[in-house]
Write an enzyme that holds these catalytic residues in place. Sequence first.
Site, PDB file in Angstrom:
ATOM      1  N   ASP A 109      54.701  41.949  61.534  1.00 50.19           N
ATOM      2  CA  ASP A 109      55.841  41.549  62.342  1.00 50.19           C
ATOM      3  C   ASP A 109      56.973  42.541  62.066  1.00 50.19           C
ATOM      4  O   ASP A 109      56.990  43.200  61.021  1.00 50.19           O
ATOM      5  CB  ASP A 109      56.258  40.132  61.956  1.00 50.19           C
ATOM      6  CG  ASP A 109      57.554  39.713  62.618  1.00 50.19           C
ATOM      7  OD1 ASP A 109      57.631  39.788  63.853  1.00 50.19           O
ATOM      8  OD2 ASP A 109      58.487  39.323  61.892  1.00 50.19           O
ATOM      9  N   ARG A 110      57.928  42.636  62.994  1.00 49.40           N
ATOM     10  CA  ARG A 110      59.013  43.593  62.798  1.00 49.40           C
ATOM     11  C   ARG A 110      60.265  42.932  62.218  1.00 49.40           C
ATOM     12  O   ARG A 110      60.562  43.048  61.043  1.00 49.40           O
ATOM     13  CB  ARG A 110      59.347  44.287  64.134  1.00 49.40           C
ATOM     14  CG  ARG A 110      60.130  45.587  63.974  1.00 49.40           C
ATOM     15  CD  ARG A 110      60.669  46.088  65.313  1.00 49.40           C
ATOM     16  NE  ARG A 110      61.870  45.365  65.709  1.00 49.40           N
ATOM     17  CZ  ARG A 110      62.555  45.585  66.836  1.00 49.40           C
ATOM     18  NH1 ARG A 110      62.124  46.500  67.691  1.00 49.40           N
ATOM     19  NH2 ARG A 110      63.633  44.894  67.115  1.00 49.40           N
ATOM     20  N   ASP A 111      60.996  42.191  63.053  1.00 52.70           N
ATOM     21  CA  ASP A 111      62.295  41.643  62.642  1.00 52.70           C
ATOM     22  C   ASP A 111      62.123  40.562  61.578  1.00 52.70           C
ATOM     23  O   ASP A 111      61.397  39.578  61.779  1.00 52.70           O
ATOM     24  CB  ASP A 111      63.032  41.068  63.858  1.00 52.70           C
ATOM     25  CG  ASP A 111      63.226  42.109  64.951  1.00 52.70           C
ATOM     26  OD1 ASP A 111      63.327  43.302  64.616  1.00 52.70           O
ATOM     27  OD2 ASP A 111      63.264  41.729  66.140  1.00 52.70           O
ATOM     28  N   HIS A 160      58.514  40.049  77.221  1.00 55.49           N
ATOM     29  CA  HIS A 160      58.635  38.888  78.103  1.00 55.49           C
ATOM     30  C   HIS A 160      59.262  37.676  77.409  1.00 55.49           C
ATOM     31  O   HIS A 160      59.315  37.606  76.184  1.00 55.49           O
ATOM     32  CB  HIS A 160      57.254  38.500  78.645  1.00 55.49           C
ATOM     33  CG  HIS A 160      56.511  39.625  79.282  1.00 55.49           C
ATOM     34  ND1 HIS A 160      55.375  40.188  78.732  1.00 55.49           N
ATOM     35  CD2 HIS A 160      56.754  40.323  80.419  1.00 55.49           C
ATOM     36  CE1 HIS A 160      54.936  41.163  79.509  1.00 55.49           C
ATOM     37  NE2 HIS A 160      55.763  41.275  80.527  1.00 55.49           N
ATOM     38  N   ASP A 211      57.404  36.607  59.025  1.00 56.18           N
ATOM     39  CA  ASP A 211      58.394  35.718  58.415  1.00 56.18           C
ATOM     40  C   ASP A 211      58.541  34.386  59.144  1.00 56.18           C
ATOM     41  O   ASP A 211      59.393  33.573  58.772  1.00 56.18           O
ATOM     42  CB  ASP A 211      59.756  36.412  58.341  1.00 56.18           C
ATOM     43  CG  ASP A 211      60.377  36.619  59.717  1.00 56.18           C
ATOM     44  OD1 ASP A 211      59.666  37.130  60.611  1.00 56.18           O
ATOM     45  OD2 ASP A 211      61.555  36.258  59.904  1.00 56.18           O
TER      46      ASP A 211
END
Length: 436
Positions: A254-256, A337, A383
């Site tokens: 995951d990024r953020d 999206h 997270d």
Amino acid sequence: MRAVIMAGGKGTRLLTFTRNQIPKPMAPVCGKPILQWQIECLKANSITEICIITGHLGETIQEYFGTGDFFGVSIQYFHENIPLGTAGAIAHIASFIKNENFLLVFGDTIFDIDIERMLSYHKKKNSSITLFVHPNSHPVDSDIVILDDNKKVIKIDSKNNIRKYWYNNIVNAGLYLISSKVIEDVPKSGKIDLEKDIISKKIEKNDEIYGYLSTEYIKDAGTIERISQIELDIFSGVVSAKNLLKKQKCIFLDRDGTINLDKGLIYKPDDLILEHTAVDAIKKINHSSYLAIVITNQPSVARGLCDIEDIQEIHRKLCTLLGQDGAFIDDIQFCPHHPDRGYPGENLEYKIPCQCRKPSIEMITRSAQAWNIDLSQSWIIGDTTVDIQTGKNAGLKTVLVKTGQAGLDGKFTASPDRVCKNILDAVNTILQGETS
């Protein structure tokens, strides 16, 4: 198909190994010359007709390999009495290349790749020259290849230039598929640089020059430090494991809130700040047999806060920051999206239900198809409970990190396989499990 190996380098950065008694491509790696590793890989790909371009101390190469019979190949030689650059000799070996595509290899790289896969891509694109490109751990001192959305090469930014912009970590690896027609453009005299005198001029003419982006192992063995890392990678099995003929393992990220700090919806590059352990974590993935692929929901596009190019610029910043400290991402997939309407300024084009938005798994299945990934041997680190549910839906093993939202989003009840304090702790947990 036939192969041409450029093996005329002096290896001034490898004097500890070469002692000016052997040329750079004969520098030993795990007890074998770099050239032998290359020839063995070519043979494994059914390429047995090879021409080696020699220069400095070239007689040592010919004495070692001879006709190639002992190595199961047929070797011809072309010796440069004066240096002809990275392409000058090509015009002199047209009879060897004949009227077909040929593989051009720089003699200071170690690689283990599926060449047939690259050849299929080359033919599909009807490319005149296809560059093997990849992310690496030192883009700062590498030539950056800039591709359009169709993977056509639009620019090569030299490592000698000062880069005051964010860029994708896509580097020219020193391995090419070339149409024999290109030989017509190579002068038969003088020192010719493949990149500056041939490729760059063809790019200016909008010729069909493409980048073949791959996660497979190819590394420049031009320094003692890089040879040491290559030897570690050979002993650990990483080199052979990355060949796309074999099923791959991946750590999806995951990024953020996982790689970078959770600052809500991030829609401009200034808002992306790396989590303090992210670089070390991703470097550890890079040195393992796992791929590192980002999958991230980015509804700020649907919300009308930014457009697709803005997200791509944020990802270019991510790749640049990681590359400055020796880490890289193998691929990035994002969903722009969002299914719910009713927000001021929203972009209705992207306000749709889709199969790519997590916890749906299209980004994962798309990656698995592209990179031959075995999902049952792969992980996801995130997270939120959305990330954990995504992993469960895709058949991945899951790790929840206590950064970002730390699983407090409460959207799903899925339980993670592991809970770790941050991305580095998560990667360490996964990799330690490999050896336990």
